[in-house]
Design a protein around this motif. Structure first.
Motif, PDB file in Angstrom:
ATOM      1  N   LEU A 298       0.827  -1.210   0.000  1.00  0.00           N
ATOM      2  CA  LEU A 298       0.000   0.000   0.000  1.00  0.00           C
ATOM      3  C   LEU A 298       0.860   1.257   0.000  1.00  0.00           C
ATOM      4  N   TYR A 299       1.981   1.146   0.699  1.00  0.00           N
ATOM      5  CA  TYR A 299       2.912   2.264   0.810  1.00  0.00           C
ATOM      6  C   TYR A 299       3.368   2.712  -0.581  1.00  0.00           C
ATOM      7  N   ASN A 300       3.691   1.732  -1.437  1.00  0.00           N
ATOM      8  CA  ASN A 300       4.126   2.072  -2.788  1.00  0.00           C
ATOM      9  C   ASN A 300       2.949   2.386  -3.692  1.00  0.00           C
ATOM     10  N   LEU A 301       1.829   1.697  -3.466  1.00  0.00           N
ATOM     11  CA  LEU A 301       0.650   1.939  -4.298  1.00  0.00           C
ATOM     12  C   LEU A 301       0.181   3.382  -4.157  1.00  0.00           C
ATOM     13  N   ALA A 302       0.309   3.921  -2.950  1.00  0.00           N
ATOM     14  CA  ALA A 302      -0.128   5.291  -2.707  1.00  0.00           C
ATOM     15  C   ALA A 302       0.587   6.260  -3.630  1.00  0.00           C
ATOM     16  N   LEU A 303       1.870   5.993  -3.862  1.00  0.00           N
ATOM     17  CA  LEU A 303       2.647   6.853  -4.758  1.00  0.00           C
ATOM     18  C   LEU A 303       2.053   6.852  -6.156  1.00  0.00           C
ATOM     19  N   VAL A 304       1.798   5.624  -6.642  1.00  0.00           N
ATOM     20  CA  VAL A 304       1.256   5.486  -7.997  1.00  0.00           C
ATOM     21  C   VAL A 304      -0.098   6.171  -8.087  1.00  0.00           C
ATOM     22  N   LEU A 305      -0.917   5.929  -7.053  1.00  0.00           N
ATOM     23  CA  LEU A 305      -2.260   6.510  -7.064  1.00  0.00           C
ATOM     24  C   LEU A 305      -2.222   8.028  -6.979  1.00  0.00           C
ATOM     25  N   ALA A 306      -1.171   8.549  -6.404  1.00  0.00           N
ATOM     26  CA  ALA A 306      -1.077  10.005  -6.344  1.00  0.00           C
ATOM     27  C   ALA A 306      -0.661  10.572  -7.683  1.00  0.00           C
TER      28      ALA A 306
ATOM     29  N   GLY B  48      -9.842  13.667  -9.907  1.00  0.00           N
ATOM     30  CA  GLY B  48      -9.512  14.471  -8.727  1.00  0.00           C
ATOM     31  C   GLY B  48      -9.851  13.748  -7.445  1.00  0.00           C
ATOM     32  N   SER B  49     -10.994  13.045  -7.462  1.00  0.00           N
ATOM     33  CA  SER B  49     -11.374  12.323  -6.240  1.00  0.00           C
ATOM     34  C   SER B  49     -10.434  11.174  -5.952  1.00  0.00           C
ATOM     35  N   MET B  50      -9.741  10.689  -6.994  1.00  0.00           N
ATOM     36  CA  MET B  50      -8.806   9.581  -6.767  1.00  0.00           C
ATOM     37  C   MET B  50      -7.682   9.978  -5.820  1.00  0.00           C
ATOM     38  N   ALA B  51      -7.381  11.274  -5.790  1.00  0.00           N
ATOM     39  CA  ALA B  51      -6.261  11.727  -4.960  1.00  0.00           C
ATOM     40  C   ALA B  51      -6.467  11.344  -3.507  1.00  0.00           C
ATOM     41  N   VAL B  52      -7.733  11.310  -3.089  1.00  0.00           N
ATOM     42  CA  VAL B  52      -7.991  11.019  -1.683  1.00  0.00           C
ATOM     43  C   VAL B  52      -7.546   9.604  -1.326  1.00  0.00           C
ATOM     44  N   TYR B  53      -7.645   8.695  -2.302  1.00  0.00           N
ATOM     45  CA  TYR B  53      -7.202   7.320  -2.026  1.00  0.00           C
ATOM     46  C   TYR B  53      -5.709   7.285  -1.765  1.00  0.00           C
TER      47      TYR B  53
ATOM     48  N   ARG C 284      -7.284  14.255   7.844  1.00  0.00           N
ATOM     49  CA  ARG C 284      -7.620  15.661   7.618  1.00  0.00           C
ATOM     50  C   ARG C 284      -7.841  15.923   6.139  1.00  0.00           C
ATOM     51  N   LYS C 285      -6.897  15.428   5.348  1.00  0.00           N
ATOM     52  CA  LYS C 285      -6.973  15.679   3.907  1.00  0.00           C
ATOM     53  C   LYS C 285      -8.225  15.024   3.323  1.00  0.00           C
ATOM     54  N   ALA C 286      -8.497  13.804   3.783  1.00  0.00           N
ATOM     55  CA  ALA C 286      -9.683  13.123   3.266  1.00  0.00           C
ATOM     56  C   ALA C 286     -10.932  13.929   3.593  1.00  0.00           C
ATOM     57  N   GLY C 287     -10.975  14.457   4.813  1.00  0.00           N
ATOM     58  CA  GLY C 287     -12.121  15.278   5.203  1.00  0.00           C
ATOM     59  C   GLY C 287     -12.291  16.474   4.294  1.00  0.00           C
ATOM     60  N   ILE C 288     -11.185  17.106   3.983  1.00  0.00           N
ATOM     61  CA  ILE C 288     -11.258  18.290   3.127  1.00  0.00           C
ATOM     62  C   ILE C 288     -11.741  17.909   1.740  1.00  0.00           C
ATOM     63  N   ILE C 289     -11.152  16.845   1.191  1.00  0.00           N
ATOM     64  CA  ILE C 289     -11.487  16.504  -0.193  1.00  0.00           C
ATOM     65  C   ILE C 289     -12.949  16.125  -0.310  1.00  0.00           C
ATOM     66  N   VAL C 290     -13.447  15.381   0.679  1.00  0.00           N
ATOM     67  CA  VAL C 290     -14.855  14.997   0.648  1.00  0.00           C
ATOM     68  C   VAL C 290     -15.734  16.244   0.630  1.00  0.00           C
ATOM     69  N   SER C 291     -15.369  17.241   1.465  1.00  0.00           N
ATOM     70  CA  SER C 291     -16.183  18.455   1.513  1.00  0.00           C
ATOM     71  C   SER C 291     -16.095  19.230   0.207  1.00  0.00           C
TER      72      SER C 291
END
Lengths: 349, 571
Positions: A79-87, A129-134, A154-161
């Motif tokens: 997941l640690y590396n997947l997060a990079l790709v997903l970003a 854009g919503s993918m960034a939250v993942y 925190r970031k997830a909260g912001i993006i959802v809003s």
């Protein structure tokens, strides 16, 4: 057969150009940011590497790449590396639907300077854009650190809003243009002789707010909040992996969202607009290059505006940010939607 | 010296039969047996002595009972100070119900002297780790500590390198805490109630030093909070007992390292008062010390402003403030020769005369600085983001100021005009004009405004000092001359400075609150006991209360507004 080959060639060139420009520019925007920040803070900024620090991004990149790759002991490596790709991937993919200029012809081949002119371009932008939250949620979770977790929440909260807010904000231009295709929206603005910012100032302001929030720029940079959370969700990343997150968030996403803002509100590649009357092009001497220059100019202006805010303002608190989104921004966009519905017939004619 | 007089306590004398009142020019003591202590303190609190200043004990190993405890109280309305003293052999009643600040002072006494407090809610060590066996400030604890732990160097363990010659030091060391020790310390401090305990520190950019906060979090809301201190503990008070008066001056630099000159001044004035030579110090030296410590105050407030803005996210102000701070540092360096640890004042005056052109440089700075200050205020004071982060956050009520023993800008932000410079003027402060700004609501924003205004007032003081100093002849003395060198030797380097028997509590207004020194002298060149009253520590003790039910984002704002310096808290 031949036409298919030509099309593939054109698409390949487009991909290469966009990737090169976006990632190269993204890296060089670090230098721009550092220079702008430095001059706001009355200091020269990077001056040693190259003329006025021109080679600084290369030096930084080299340093980051050669650094040791650190991984938290109890983290989840996949997941640690997947997060990079997903970003990285969704942020860059947004540029697939950004129109850089009008259609032109080279060697008898008609080329639209947009990778794929899909008719739901905007939808694609916000879906990506919503993918960034993942990416951020995963980065925080996989790091197995409390700081990273709080930052990512925190970031997830912001993006959802702000996803909700930004979607309603762009409804205005969409109604006026009657299409979701980014290329067509610009065309409509040129046909209607109207930048939509003149009729959609509220939507534009809301969009800018949401853009700052989604990209984690001041005054909404609470997921980084170096004083409280050190660097939030990137705290357990090291080397180039650490470098990628700010690169994506602060540069690539800001660029892509600025480009979309230009497309939606500032008439894309069109020159200066006088509402309902026409366009004035002080850059006419550039000939066919003028639209591209206009586009880049507008994006650069928005980017500099973001930097200006970033290096001047303090930051909000998480509850204040979400409160602003739900209690102020969202009702504003509703009002704007109603106004647009009333005004739209004037524009359609 | 505004000590309470004997006639103030005649009423009490009727109520407490064993009360003894001892009035000396340097101190007023109320001696009371232990069993009546709490009653007396309660009575005094009702009489108006409601600001808690300090509490500690003095160790007399040859006597029985062994410890003399003292409680210093202050009456803010009548501007009177009093010390309550009692003898004990190791136990004392806890005063945590009367003053919360007493709770922290008691922790410190328990840590340093092993005094047991009856009725203390959670008696844990203040600075040392929980499994540490000794009580370092007791007189029978040797200065070098007990070297009973085998700690070879890393090179020796990993590569078997034999250390030769001078490098071949002793492998036996005083104990250091292991990870298990720290874990025990942490567990004793905070019982987990909510979702997760966030270790905020010891090394964290938001804590302004090496403080270790524990936040028990429910989401982002802080349910309870505690602080583990001692990462910077150097045993200043122990050192003071083993150094000459002038030698200890350099340690005051290292306490509140951001405002060294103010700490120096407070110490020097305390010793001068104990010697009774306050009037002998030449006027020029007094003006110079005042001017320098006001420069240092601006310097210190600039660092506070910069880091405070940085904590709330305004990075640019940080660099603006540091640019001005750099200029101040240059001025201070030009005058004293040092930038951070200055040791410029001496007992009896200052170390050296002003260099040529110093006053012109200071005048230029004073002329330009208000413009800068105005610029920053334009960016911050009416900024909506700034207001939303600051207004209504971390409110300290007026009563809490007394209950928590708050001083300095924190007390003034809550509307208590407690300023030692006005209440017990020292050096040139009685001769200069300045105002004491006070806040209304006692929130973070008020403290911010108070500190900004204090910088302006400091400029006023500096201006007056400069104009006075300009008129003085160049040959005017900057160091006191002893009236009778046989009786009182007063050298510039302080060697051979003998202080007669006596005790004193004297304090100075530091940028971070009242820095007080309780000096107990039995005669000779070294003090018998020095208790330092750290303004930062008592200011910090209100923090767990302020943080209750707030979010982490407020933690930085509230902490920065209290403006603690760990060097002073831990000493």
């Amino acid at each position: 057969m031949e036409s298919l080959f030509v099309q593939l060639l054109v698409i390949g060139i487009k991909i290469l150009v966009i990737l090169g420009v976006v990632l190269g520019l993204g890296a060089y925007l670090t230098l721009v940011e550092r220079k702008v920040a430095a001059h706001i803070q009355r200091r020269p900024g990077p001056m040693v590497v190259g003329w006025h620090g021109l080679l600084q991004p290369l030096a930084d990149g080299l340093k980051l790449i050669t650094k040791e790759d650190i991984f938290p002991r109890a983290g989840n490596r996949f997941l640690y590396n997947l997060a990079l790709v997903l970003a990285l991937v969704p942020a860059v993919l947004v540029f697939a639907v950004v129109p850089f200029g009008p259609e032109f012809e080279v060697f008898g081949v008609k080329v639209k300077p947009i990778l794929t002119d899909v008719n739901v371009g905007l939808l694609l932008v916000f879906a990506l854009g919503s993918m960034a939250v993942y990416a951020i949620a995963l980065a925080g979770w996989a790091s197995n650190s409390k700081y990273a977790l709080i930052g990512s929440m925190r970031k997830a909260g912001i993006i959802v809003s702000y996803e909700v807010v930004i979607t309603f904000a762009v409804m205005g231009p969409v109604i006026l243009a009657g299409t979701l295709s980014t290329y067509e929206i610009v065309q409509q603005q040129i046909n209607q002789k109207l930048w939509y910012i003149w009729l959609q100032p509220i939507a534009f302001v809301v969009y800018m707010f949401a853009m700052l929030a989604e990209t984690g720029r001041v005054p909404f940079d609470i997921q980084e909040a170096e004083a409280e959370l050190v660097t939030g969700f990137t705290v357990e990343y090291g080397g180039i992996k650490f470098g990628l997150f700010p690169l994506v968030e602060w540069y690539v996403e800001v660029l892509s969202l600025s480009a979309i803002a230009v497309v939606l509100f500032l008439g894309g590649w069109s020159p200066i607009n006088i509402p309902f009357l026409g366009f004035i092009d002080p850059l006419f001497f550039l000939g066919p290059l003028s639209p591209f220059v206009w586009f880049i100019l507008k994006v650069a202006l928005l980017f500099l505006f973001v930097l200006w805010l970033h290096w001047t303002l303090p930051r909000y608190r998480i509850d204040q940010i979400t409160e602003t989104a739900w209690k102020v921004m969202l009702p504003l966009t509703f009002v704007n939607l109603v106004l647009t519905a009333v005004l739209a017939p004037i524009v359609w004619r | 010296m505004p000590w309470a007089k004997e006639e103030d306590f005649l009423e009490l004398k009727k109520k407490f039969k064993d009360l003894q009142i001892e009035v000396k020019p340097t101190i007023t003591n109320l001696h009371i047996p232990k069993h009546e202590l709490i009653e007396l303190l309660k009575e005094l609190k009702q009489m108006g002595y409601k600001l808690f200043i300090d509490h500690s004990v003095v160790d007399f190993p040859d006597r029985s009972p062994r410890f003399q405890a003292f409680y210093i109280l202050y009456n803010v309305d009548e501007r009177k100070r009093v010390v309550v003293k009692t003898w004990t052999d190791g136990t004392l009643p806890s005063i945590e119900k009367l003053w919360f600040a007493g709770k922290w002072a008691e922790r410190e006494c328990y840590d340093m002297f092993g005094i047991q407090y009856e009725g203390h809610e959670n008696l844990v060590r203040a600075f040392m780790w929980e499994t540490y066996q000794y009580h370092p400030l007791r007189k029978d604890f040797p200065l070098e500590g007990y070297a009973n732990e085998y700690l070879p160097s890393l090179n020796e363990v990993m590569w078997g390198e034999n250390l030769q010659g001078l490098m071949n030091y002793d492998r036996m060391h005083t104990p250091v805490p292991t990870l298990e020790d720290l874990e025990i310390t942490e567990k004793r401090r905070l019982k987990k109630k909510a979702q997760l305990v966030l270790n905020w520190g010891p090394l964290h950019p938001g804590t302004h030093g090496t403080m270790w906060f524990l936040f028990d979090l429910e989401g982002e809301r802080v349910v309870q909070c505690d602080v583990i201190l001692g990462q910077l503990h150097r045993g200043m008070e122990k050192l003071a007992e083993n150094e000459m008066y002038n030698q200890f001056l350099v340690y005051t630099d290292r306490m509140d390292y951001i405002s060294a000159l103010c700490s120096n001044q407070a110490w020097v004035v305390a010793v001068e008062r104990l010697l009774g030579i306050e009037d002998l110090v030449p006027e020029k030296a007094k003006y110079m010390r005042t001017m320098m410590s006001e420069l240092q105050r601006i310097n210190s407030h600039l660092l506070w402003l910069g880091t405070y803005a940085l904590d709330i996210g305004a990075l640019t102000i940080f660099l603006y403030a540091f640019k001005e701070r750099e200029k101040l540092m240059d001025i201070i360096e030009g005058i004293t020769g040092a930038r951070l640890t200055i040791s410029y004042p001496r007992v009896g005056g200052v170390r050296m005369d002003l260099p040529e052109g110093a006053l012109e440089v200071i005048k230029a700075f004073v002329k330009r600085f208000p413009k800068e200050l105005k610029d920053w205020e334009t960016i911050l004071s009416r900024n909506r983001v700034w207001l939303r982060r600051n207004v209504g956050v971390g409110i300290i009520q007026k009563e809490d100021v007394y209950f928590y023993g708050l001083t300095g800008a924190v007390a003034r932000g809550s509307g208590v005009p407690y300023d030692i410079r006005k209440f017990e003027p020292y050096d040139a402060y009685p001769w200069v004009e300045f105002d004491v700004p006070v806040g209304e609501n006692g929130d973070v924003y008020d403290r911010y405004l108070v500190r900004l205004e204090e910088m302006r007032q400091s400029l006023r003081i500096i201006e007056q000092c400069v104009s006075k100093l300009e008129k003085m002849p160049k040959s005017a003395p900057f160091f006191a001359e002893s009236p009778d060198p046989k009786k009182l030797k007063l050298p510039l380097d302080g060697i051979g400075l003998k202080v007669p028997e006596g005790e004193i509590y004297s304090s100075g207004e530091n940028p971070r609150g009242e820095l007080g020194f309780y000096i107990y002298s039995t005669g000779g060149v070294k003090p018998y006991r020095v208790k330092i009253r750290p303004g930062s520590m008592y200011n910090l003790c209100v923090y767990p209360k302020l943080m209750k039910d707030r979010v982490i984002a407020d933690a930085v704002a509230v902490l920065a507004s209290l403006d603690p310096v760990v060097g002073e808290i831990d000493r």
